[in-house]
Write an enzyme that holds these catalytic residues in place. Structure first.
Site, short mmCIF file in Angstrom:
data_model
loop_
_atom_site.label_atom_id
_atom_site.label_comp_id
_atom_site.label_asym_id
_atom_site.label_seq_id
_atom_site.Cartn_x
_atom_site.Cartn_y
_atom_site.Cartn_z
N LEU A 54 0.84 -1.20 0.00
CA LEU A 54 0.00 0.00 0.00
C LEU A 54 0.88 1.25 0.00
O LEU A 54 0.62 2.22 -0.72
CB LEU A 54 -0.92 -0.01 1.23
CG LEU A 54 -1.87 1.19 1.35
CD1 LEU A 54 -2.89 1.21 0.22
CD2 LEU A 54 -2.60 1.19 2.69
N HIS A 273 -17.22 0.24 0.91
CA HIS A 273 -17.36 1.17 -0.21
C HIS A 273 -18.82 1.31 -0.67
O HIS A 273 -19.34 2.42 -0.82
CB HIS A 273 -16.52 0.72 -1.41
CG HIS A 273 -15.06 0.52 -1.09
ND1 HIS A 273 -14.40 1.25 -0.14
CD2 HIS A 273 -14.13 -0.33 -1.61
CE1 HIS A 273 -13.13 0.86 -0.09
NE2 HIS A 273 -12.95 -0.09 -0.97
N THR A 433 -20.80 14.16 -19.42
CA THR A 433 -19.59 13.34 -19.38
C THR A 433 -18.43 14.26 -19.02
O THR A 433 -18.20 15.25 -19.71
CB THR A 433 -19.34 12.71 -20.76
OG1 THR A 433 -20.48 11.93 -21.09
CG2 THR A 433 -18.10 11.85 -20.77
P1 NDP Z 1 -28.02 -0.51 -20.48
O1 NDP Z 1 -29.48 -0.36 -20.63
O2 NDP Z 1 -27.23 -1.13 -21.54
O3 NDP Z 1 -27.71 -1.29 -19.13
C1 NDP Z 1 -28.38 -0.96 -17.98
C2 NDP Z 1 -27.97 -1.85 -16.84
O4 NDP Z 1 -28.36 -3.18 -17.03
C3 NDP Z 1 -26.50 -1.95 -16.56
O5 NDP Z 1 -26.36 -1.93 -15.16
C4 NDP Z 1 -26.11 -3.30 -17.14
O6 NDP Z 1 -24.88 -3.78 -16.90
C5 NDP Z 1 -27.30 -4.09 -16.74
N1 NDP Z 1 -27.51 -5.27 -17.58
C6 NDP Z 1 -26.92 -5.62 -18.73
N2 NDP Z 1 -27.41 -6.80 -19.16
C7 NDP Z 1 -28.33 -7.17 -18.26
C8 NDP Z 1 -29.20 -8.29 -18.16
N3 NDP Z 1 -29.19 -9.26 -19.06
N4 NDP Z 1 -30.04 -8.33 -17.10
C9 NDP Z 1 -30.05 -7.37 -16.18
N5 NDP Z 1 -29.23 -6.29 -16.23
C10 NDP Z 1 -28.41 -6.21 -17.26
O7 NDP Z 1 -27.50 0.98 -20.20
P2 NDP Z 1 -26.16 1.57 -19.68
O8 NDP Z 1 -26.51 2.67 -18.79
O9 NDP Z 1 -25.31 0.48 -19.14
O10 NDP Z 1 -25.52 2.20 -21.00
C11 NDP Z 1 -24.97 1.41 -22.04
C12 NDP Z 1 -23.52 1.82 -22.27
O11 NDP Z 1 -23.43 3.18 -22.66
C13 NDP Z 1 -22.70 1.68 -21.02
O12 NDP Z 1 -21.44 1.19 -21.35
C14 NDP Z 1 -22.58 3.10 -20.51
O13 NDP Z 1 -21.46 3.32 -19.73
C15 NDP Z 1 -22.54 3.87 -21.83
N6 NDP Z 1 -22.98 5.26 -21.63
C16 NDP Z 1 -22.03 6.15 -21.33
C17 NDP Z 1 -22.36 7.47 -21.11
C18 NDP Z 1 -21.28 8.42 -20.80
O14 NDP Z 1 -20.11 8.07 -20.69
N7 NDP Z 1 -21.61 9.65 -20.63
C19 NDP Z 1 -23.72 7.95 -21.22
C20 NDP Z 1 -24.66 6.90 -21.50
C21 NDP Z 1 -24.29 5.62 -21.70
P3 NDP Z 1 -24.13 -4.79 -15.89
O15 NDP Z 1 -25.09 -5.56 -15.05
O16 NDP Z 1 -23.35 -5.69 -16.79
O17 NDP Z 1 -23.26 -3.89 -15.12
C1 BG6 Z 2 -10.06 -1.92 -2.15
C2 BG6 Z 2 -10.27 -3.41 -2.21
O1 BG6 Z 2 -10.61 -1.39 -0.98
O2 BG6 Z 2 -10.66 -1.31 -3.28
C3 BG6 Z 2 -9.71 -3.97 -3.48
O3 BG6 Z 2 -9.61 -3.99 -1.09
C4 BG6 Z 2 -10.28 -3.24 -4.69
O4 BG6 Z 2 -10.00 -5.36 -3.59
C5 BG6 Z 2 -10.12 -1.74 -4.50
O5 BG6 Z 2 -9.58 -3.68 -5.84
C6 BG6 Z 2 -10.82 -0.98 -5.62
O6 BG6 Z 2 -10.47 0.37 -5.56
P1 BG6 Z 2 -10.51 1.28 -6.85
O7 BG6 Z 2 -10.22 2.65 -6.33
O8 BG6 Z 2 -9.47 0.76 -7.77
O9 BG6 Z 2 -11.87 1.13 -7.41
#
Ligand code: NDP
Ligand code: BG6
Length: 525
Positions: A54, A273, A433
């Site tokens: 660490l 966390h 973003t």
């Molecule tokens: P989605 O509708 O694609 O996903 C919504 C959520 O559903 C997530 O939590 C997702 O991922 C989860 N999911 C995926 N598959 C399943 C499933 N089969 N059953 C249940 N839950 C599921 O929308 P997102 O908001 O994830 O957007 C799509 C992509 O666009 C993402 O990569 C996102 O980061 C990106 N995006 C980025 C933006 C930005 O940077 N400003 C703005 C908008 C979108 P999981 O469970 O895998 O985590």
């Molecule tokens: C730590 C956990 O507290 O957080 C690790 O002990 C984990 O297992 C890490 O990888 C994640 O931190 P970050 O800041 O990389 O998301």
């Protein structure tokens, strides 16, 4: 006094300008028994466990970045302490890969190491701490304020803190102790540690670090909720269907399996966390931004939560992907440091409830896992279905997503009229973003903010002992049951999204996944 806001950002403010804003705010940052950072009072920052992982990966790099940016008080010295016979030069070598030193920073980098010192000593010998004390007087005079960072295994917390108290407290000025998790492994052990510490130090001398509280978007939760009118009125059970707080990592234990196996993912990530994030999402508006006003509200949320039960939890453990590359071929049990046949979960999804007027009936789904398909930490607030839908079921739920990492962003999924002659509906987003809106802004690392907070005496982003006790109350019965009954975790493939059972649990808990949303990354990103 709460630390003034660290960064007042705007697109036009360059990194230098922002650093100067931070320095300005630090100048007005007074600490008990002290004037301010312009005063020439020396400060000594002691890294206990200076030889460890660490220290080299996080603490020394953070100290260097703060020093480089001239954010620390002028007269700050650093002292490393560990059992190994090391020199400052050897510590420097160990840290080098993590310091990110640019060519034009070499002179400053030399200056940084020139104010570093090292003391070899054991963790349980009083005499060694007396020698540490003497070294601190030598390098920083008797007047120095002292900060001790315990980058140490929990097994030596007790002896080290006792020795710090008896031999190394500041002679005038203040002493502050930063403690890293794990803060115990259940209610009983945590209470034991808390009792031990509170017999030695006052609460305002203790800084229990949860580095997620230092992340930009976690800190932004309060600004977003309480600095805007639009969210407040809908932030409740009448409008929100479910809250999904998620942490995913695309790598496994990477040889840390021995440590990890003693704790498991629930203790490693969820109980600290994710629960801290939950508190910031769910708490009522504090009466001020003073540390204790915020922490009072967080504790109230925790007090309204029932203990978690196994039937509301999905546990998983990753197995190797024969078609994967490198580490992905290995499952958790293939890590030679993991005990054979271990049933320690590397993935967990838990459904929590907050039994108060605002949140009654709203599932708070916490999910965390290692060796998954991506690195991602986010909060997803899913709103209820539109009532009295006139669009023949085309409306999909609004989602407000606060992406903690990577690529900090806040986006809100909304329905809009398909542009053009059509009157159809389509999903789109209001998108903030950070990389696009705040080009060139320097977002400090979580540890940078938190260590600076300790210098400033701001405990806003640190965990108070009663928060900790409540967090363990919620998790201890579940953890004990898992240890007693050893349920087999569901295997999931390295690099996958985790067990399918977790998606079923999400669906059972009022989280709707449509699979239809598409996002086009702007070309500027
Ligand atoms: P989605 O509708 O694609 O996903 C919504 C959520 O559903 C997530 O939590 C997702 O991922 C989860 N999911 C995926 N598959 C399943 C499933 N089969 N059953 C249940 N839950 C599921 O929308 P997102 O908001 O994830 O957007 C799509 C992509 O666009 C993402 O990569 C996102 O980061 C990106 N995006 C980025 C933006 C930005 O940077 N400003 C703005 C908008 C979108 P999981 O469970 O895998 O985590
Ligand atoms: C730590 C956990 O507290 O957080 C690790 O002990 C984990 O297992 C890490 O990888 C994640 O931190 P970050 O800041 O990389 O998301």
């Amino acid at each position: 006094m709460p630390r003034p806001p660290l960064v007042a950002k705007s697109d036009s403010a360059g990194a230098e300008e922002m650093l100067s804003l931070i320095r300005q705010s630090l100048k007005s940052c007074r600490t008990p028994g002290e004037t301010n950072f312009e005063a020439s009072t020396p400060h000594i920052f002691v890294v206990m466990g200076a030889s460890g992982d660490l220290a080299k990966k996080k603490i020394y790099p953070t100290l260097w970045w703060l020093y480089r940016d001239r954010l620390l008080p002028e007269n700050t010295m650093f002292v490393g302490y560990a059992r190994s016979g090391l020199t400052v030069e050897q510590i420097r070598e160990k840290c080098t890969p993590y310091m990110k030193v640019k060519d034009d920073e070499q002179e400053r980098y030399q200056q940084f190491w020139a104010v570093n010192h090292y003391v070899k000593g054991s963790y349980d010998t009083r005499r060694d701490f007396e020698l540490l004390d003497q070294e601190m007087i030598k390098v920083g005079t008797e007047k120095a304020n002292r900060i001790f960072y315990l980058a140490l295994p929990p097994s030596v917390f007790d002896t080290v803190t006792s020795n710090v108290k008896s031999c190394c407290m500041a002679k005038s000025g203040w002493t502050r102790v930063i403690i890293e998790k794990p803060f115990g492994r259940d209610s009983e052990s945590s209470a034991k540690l808390s009792n031990h510490l509170s017999a030695l130090f006052r609460e305002e001398e203790m800084y229990r670090i949860d580095h997620y509280l230092g992340k930009e978007m976690v800190q932004n939760l309060m600004s977003l909720r309480f600095g805007n009118r639009i969210f407040g009125p809908t932030w409740n059970r009448d409008n929100i269907a479910s809250v999904f707080i998620s942490f995913k990592e695309p790598f496994g234990t990477q040889g840390r399996g021995g440590y990890f196996d003693e704790f498991g993912i629930i203790r490693d990530v969820m109980q600290n966390h994710l629960l801290q994030i939950l508190c910031l999402v769910a708490m009522e508006k504090p009466c001020s931004t003073a540390a204790d006003d915020i922490r009072d509200e967080k504790v109230k949320v925790l007090k309204c939560m029932q203990e978690l039960t196994l039937d509301n939890v999905v546990l998983g453990q990753y197995v190797g992907d024969p078609e994967g590359e490198g580490e992905a071929k290995d499952g958790y049990l293939d890590d030679p440091t993991v005990p054979a046949g271990s049933v320690t979960p590397t993935y967990a999804l838990a459904v929590a409830h907050i039994n108060n007027e605002r949140w009654d009936g709203v599932p708070f789904i916490l999910r965390c896992g290692k060796a998954l398909n991506e690195r991602k930490a986010e909060v997803r607030i899913q709103y209820r279905d539109v009532a009295g839908d006139v669009f023949h079921g085309q409306s999909k739920r609004n989602e407000l997503v606060i992406r903690v990492q990577p690529g900090e962003a806040i986006y809100c999924k909304v329905m809009t009229k398909t542009p053009g002659m059509s009157f159809g509906l389509e999903e789109t987003e209001l998108d903030l973003t950070y990389g696009d809106r705040y080009k060139g802004a320097k977002l400090p690392d979580a540890y940078e903010r938190l260590i600076l907070d300790v210098f400033c005496g701001s405990q806003m982003h640190f965990v108070r002992s009663d928060e900790l006790a409540e967090a363990w109350r919620i998790f201890t019965p579940l953890l004990h049951k898992i240890e007693r009954e050893k349920p087999n975790p569901i295997p999931y493939k390295y690099g996958s999204r985790g067990p399918a059972e977790a998606d079923a649990k999400l669906a059972e808990n009022n989280f709707k996944y449509y699979g239809s949303y598409k996002w086009t990354k702007p070309s500027s990103l």
